[in-house]
Design a protein around this motif. Structure first.
Motif, PDB file in Angstrom:
ATOM      1  N   HIS A   1      61.786  21.932 -14.502  1.00  0.00           N
ATOM      2  CA  HIS A   1      61.926  21.046 -15.445  1.00  0.00           C
ATOM      3  C   HIS A   1      62.306  21.678 -17.077  1.00  0.00           C
ATOM      4  O   HIS A   1      62.468  22.934 -16.756  1.00  0.00           O
ATOM      5  N   ARG A   2      63.492  21.120 -17.346  1.00  0.00           N
ATOM      6  CA  ARG A   2      64.294  21.502 -18.753  1.00  0.00           C
ATOM      7  C   ARG A   2      63.638  20.689 -19.574  1.00  0.00           C
ATOM      8  O   ARG A   2      63.047  21.688 -20.558  1.00  0.00           O
ATOM      9  N   VAL A   3      62.999  19.525 -19.583  1.00  0.00           N
ATOM     10  CA  VAL A   3      62.277  18.706 -20.607  1.00  0.00           C
ATOM     11  C   VAL A   3      60.671  18.793 -20.507  1.00  0.00           C
ATOM     12  O   VAL A   3      60.645  18.562 -19.119  1.00  0.00           O
ATOM     13  N   TYR A   4      59.591  19.715 -21.541  1.00  0.00           N
ATOM     14  CA  TYR A   4      58.321  19.565 -21.238  1.00  0.00           C
ATOM     15  C   TYR A   4      57.259  18.967 -22.882  1.00  0.00           C
ATOM     16  O   TYR A   4      58.086  19.162 -23.986  1.00  0.00           O
ATOM     17  N   GLY A   5      56.870  18.567 -22.124  1.00  0.00           N
ATOM     18  CA  GLY A   5      55.579  17.430 -23.462  1.00  0.00           C
ATOM     19  C   GLY A   5      54.774  18.522 -23.989  1.00  0.00           C
ATOM     20  O   GLY A   5      54.303  19.663 -22.712  1.00  0.00           O
ATOM     21  N   ALA A   6      53.761  18.374 -24.657  1.00  0.00           N
ATOM     22  CA  ALA A   6      52.835  19.893 -25.075  1.00  0.00           C
ATOM     23  C   ALA A   6      51.683  19.425 -25.519  1.00  0.00           C
ATOM     24  O   ALA A   6      52.016  18.420 -26.285  1.00  0.00           O
ATOM     25  N   CYS A   7      50.711  20.005 -25.497  1.00  0.00           N
ATOM     26  CA  CYS A   7      49.431  19.237 -26.404  1.00  0.00           C
ATOM     27  C   CYS A   7      47.895  20.593 -26.171  1.00  0.00           C
ATOM     28  O   CYS A   7      48.357  21.034 -25.146  1.00  0.00           O
TER      29      CYS A   7
END
Ligand code: FES
Ligand code: FES
Lengths: 157, 736
Positions: free
Chosen positions: B589-595
């Motif tokens: 992926h290019r884009v990731y969300g984080a938590c």
């Protein structure tokens, strides 16, 4: 029976053995009551019968011929518009499938306890499963509704 | 030019909330059209058997029965192009409990069920493959001509053993995560009807275009003659990706010429619905004295049940996320997906990430403990930063990645800073602990996959704008989000904009509601199509904002009132070690969300009861277009993660489900729900609509390892198997 304030006489005998949930959905077109399990576990079919929140999948029509029944469609007329508006304003709904049952449990509580605390709300909603939200906003919405109803009443007094 | 924002970033109730609270919203399972017939499905009660005979004569002649369909009656008896996609109806054998064998449509539900009961079935039992280990045995019965391996993916960025040779601490651990049932409160179902040769299916779907193709294939009809209307539906969470229900509905409607309705029971859904893949994951990971990760090697085995559905794709995501949100020099992954006679597993929110995250987060938790380091600080020190190379594929991750910021924000929250005093206040027999875990998850289908979303716009003579866009909504109220994006680009009141999703008859193909892509992909397509209208208006010198009516009238006159745009998700700028020809295979992926999440746990040392009173969740989702909706998604996701952590497990014995209903498969109720604090970090994804990216899956991921870490903090033992039922907690206490 009285259904959302309307007298219904002479429910045909062949319908007495029908689940109240099916009767509401198919015979009365009140599809706000939802089926999620058919065995009293999820609460999405909850309606208010004689003031108590009851899972309509476990009730037969013949058992409630003399009862006062209220579904989500009758909430506004029963003075629960504030509750409905609070659920919208608090963004307490996602897919919404559990919500009619949740609202009926909350409304039955508010009719009994005008200003419930969190513990009372939790107890009232313990039989309502919601898989989308984390329930937390239900507390806020019920408190908002209780507050609005109090203010309304004060205004009228 | 920067566009002044009006709606984006403001919480806005979902467009259908008003109808939800009055009961007026008509879900696909609330439709009872005139003349509707009721369908039912005959399902296998055994996990593996040869079908010797199916006799439906009695069922067909039962009064009130309109059709009985078996495999032979399905024009193309296949749920997909490959043999491993499985048949629509079992033909020569059944391979799991709940597999569909026959379909019935009758005047009413009772008659349909009675008809099922008269179907004569002769089954010859076959040996049951009840685990990946059994599937891999040399003499195992082969469930497909291609064998019992559904998929395998492996990758290595170097020699891990060499990299971890100088480590002061090497952990080699095995973790197990269970099969989990979605329990969308609405079970699969809906209605189909045929009119003028077109079959229309009202049935929940996270991928209406895919379901349209499945129906066209099975019925052997033109794809243009199939219309999927895929909402409103009562929840999905992955369960409506692979669901065969639209095909059943279409077959019954075509066979009877009448509208047909089916609504699966909860028991049917528990047996037949796809589950989260159970995983057996092992990790070898080395740390230096400061807690820096030197290298890791992860091996994962998953059970996908009898057909392929999402198996290998889930494992592909596991591979990419097997290095967690961390930056280190060398990594390897090897994942294998097996066919068995257990419940079919498919897509489930998190899609292969919670399973491997449990391995890596547990290892980091244990390493911090062993090395005497702060588990939060150790994560901060190892965190992958925006623009850096990913630890496995060495591809470049987006600049907006803010996993470090989520950790730093959690680190200063009282839930974390007060953990020692909170622990000290525990009263016997309760013990208390606080744990942390963190995760990232990719947004979209990944580089090389050609992932795209589309939007179509039309303005009418009243200046009213209608936008048809995908992906569909299954409870997220994505239409509201799209409306906010559109209103801000067009600079017209949001009330003047209608957004429609989920209907293949009018919405251009936009791919699935999956991979945390809806806001990012669909939102971008909406932004682009609105940009296009704005651009055209300015070329024509039409004052869209000041005079929408006049502008609309003029555009209609000119024949320029409709626009369509496609947003193709950008690949990563640098594909690192991934061979270009294999880009889609690994799909980095290019884009990731984080938590990041920090969790408080209270544990009863006598009964094993485990309570989670309070939880902190810090999300990196870029711009939150509808913040309250985003927080709602986070809260719901956390609760599903908590279910996985402490109570949910779909159990089978010898391929036969033990958890069969909501009586014996429990999900969190309001009483199990912690107080949740959901916060955002400041981040902006340049390639997203108004800086947004996706977050609805990553929030599920940190909860189980954070709970495990909290248990270790409370009692000194780190659980390696989920869920943490009271029995498991008690046996952990024996180890302590
Ligand atoms: S449908 Fe009645 S409780 Fe679930
Ligand atoms: S809002 Fe979807 S189940 Fe409650």
């Amino acid at each position: 029976m009285r259904l959302n304030g309307i007298e219904i006489d002479n429910v045909p005998a062949e319908l007495h053995g029908m689940r109240l949930l099916d009767y509401l959905r198919t015979e009365r077109g009140l599809t706000g009551a939802k089926e999620g399990c058919g065995m009293g576990e999820c609460g999405s079919c909850t309606v208010v019968i004689d003031g108590a929140a009851v899972t309509s999948c476990l009730v037969l029509v013949g058992q409630v011929l003399d009862a006062e029944i209220r579904t989500v469609e009758g909430l506004a007329d029963a003075g629960h518009g504030p509750l409905q508006r609070a659920f919208v304003a608090r963004q307490a709904v996602q897919c919404g499938y559990c919500i009619p049952g949740v609202l009926n449990s909350c409304a039955a509580l508010l009719d009994r306890v005008p200003d419930p605390d969190d513990e009372q709300i939790r107890t009232a909603l313990d039989g309502n499963l919601c898989r989308c939200t984390a329930y937390n906003r239900f507390y806020d919405a019920v408190h908002d509704a209780a507050c609005e109803r109090r203010t309304d009443q004060a205004g009228q007094a | 030019m920067t566009i002044p924002q009006t709606w984006v970033g403001r919480s806005r109730p979902s467009v259908d909330a008003g109808e939800i609270v009055t009961g007026a919203l008509e879900y696909v399972t609330d439709r009872f059209p005139d003349g509707v017939l009721h369908g039912a499905v005959l399902r296998s009660a055994v996990p593996h058997a040869r079908i010797d005979r199916i006799d439906v004569t009695a069922a067909r002649s039962l009064p009130g029965v309109h059709c009985v369909l078996v495999a032979d009656d399905v024009p193309v008896n296949a749920l997909g192009p490959r043999e491993v996609d499985g048949p629509v109806l079992a033909e020569t054998c059944v391979r799991q409990v709940g597999e569909a064998i026959a379909l019935v449509a009758a005047d009413d539900e009772d008659t349909a069920r009675r008809a099922l009961a008269t179907i004569e079935l002769e089954l010859a039992p076959l040996p049951v493959v009840d685990s990946p280990t059994a599937a891999a045995a040399p003499d195992a019965p082969q469930l497909h001509p291609t064998g019992n391996v559904s998929g395998r993916i492996s990758f290595s960025s170097g020699d891990v053993e060499q990299a971890i040779a100088p480590a002061v601490l090497v952990l080699r651990r095995n973790v197990t995560t269970p099969s989990q049932e979605h329990v969308a409160i609405d079970t699969p179902g809906g209605v189909a009807a045929v009119e003028d040769g077109v079959v229309t299916i009202w049935c929940g779907s996270q991928n209406p275009g895919l379901h349209q193709r499945k129906v066209a294939r099975a019925l052997e009809i033109d794809i243009a003659d199939v219309r999927m209307i895929a909402n409103p539906v009562g929840g999905a969470f992955g369960s409506r990706n692979d669901d065969p229900m639209p095909v059943y509905l279409a077959l019954l409607a075509r066979a009877t010429g009448r509208p047909v309705r089916v609504h699966m029971t909860r028991e049917e859904t528990m047996a037949a619905g796809a589950k989260r893949h159970p995983f057996w994951t092992s990790i070898a990971i080395g740390f230096d004295a400061t807690g820096r990760i030197l290298g890791s090697s992860v091996r994962a085995v998953a059970d996908t049940g009898p057909v392929i559905t999402s198996g290998p794709n889930v494992m592909k995501t596991s591979g990419e996320m097997s290095t967690g949100p961390y930056r280190f020099p060398v990594a390897s992954f090897d994942g294998t997906v097996y066919y068995t006679n257990n419940a079919n597993a498919g897509a489930f929110r998190g899609y292969g990430v919670p399973q491997v995250a449990f391995a890596i987060e547990n290892a980091v938790t244990e390493a911090a403990h062993t090395l005497g380091l702060d588990p939060m600080q150790m994560r901060i020190d190892n965190a992958l930063r925006g623009g850096e190379p990913h630890s496995l594929y060495r591809h470049r991750v987006t600049d907006s990645l803010a996993v470090r910021a989520t950790l730093e924000q959690a680190a200063v929250h009282p839930l974390w800073t007060d953990r020692v005093s909170w622990q000290a206040q525990a009263a016997w027999p309760w013990r208390r602990g606080t744990g942390v875990a963190t995760a990232i998850k990719g947004v979209g289908m990944g580089s090389g996959t050609g992932d795209a979303a589309r939007a179509r716009l039309e303005i009418d003579g009243d200046g009213h704008v209608t936008i048809w866009a995908g992906p569909n909504h299954t409870g997220q109220s994505i239409q509201t989000t799209y409306g906010q994006v559109a209103a801000d680009v067009l600079q017209i009141p949001i009330e003047q904009i209608d957004v429609r999703v989920g209907d293949t008859g009018v919405v251009p193909e936009s791919g699935p509601t999956a991979a945390s892509r809806s806001t990012y992909a669909g939102g971008n397509a909406v932004r682009m199509v609105c940009d296009e209208l704005v651009r055209r208006c300015s070329e024509l010198e039409l004052p869209l904002q000041l005079d929408p009516e006049g502008t609309g009238t003029k555009l209609v006159e000119l024949g320029e009132a409709t626009y369509e745009q496609t947003f193709v998700l950008p690949d990563t700028d640098d594909i690192g070690l991934v061979p270009p020809e294999d880009l889609a295979k690994y799909g980095p992926h290019r884009v990731y969300g984080a938590c990041t999440q920090a969790v408080r746990v209270e544990l009863n040392t006598l009964t094993g009861e485990l309570r989670v009173p309070e939880l902190l969740c810090v999300v990196d989702c870029g711009t939150a277009i509808n913040p309250a909706a985003m927080i709602g998604q986070a809260e719901g996701g956390i609760l599903q993660g908590l279910g996985l952590a402490i109570m949910e497990e779909h159990r089978l014995e010898g391929g036969v489900p033990v958890t069969t209903s909501l009586e014996n498969y429990l999900i969190p109720t309001i009483s199990d729900t912690p107080v949740m604090h959901v916060e955002m970090v400041d981040s902006t994804e340049d390639s997203g609509p108004f800086g947004a990216k996706g977050m609805s899956e990553v929030v599920v991921v940190p909860t189980p390892p954070a709970v495990a870490a909290a248990v270790m903090d409370a009692v000194g033992v780190l659980p390696q198997t989920l869920p943490l039922t009271p029995e498991r907690v008690l046996s952990l206490l024996e180890e302590a």
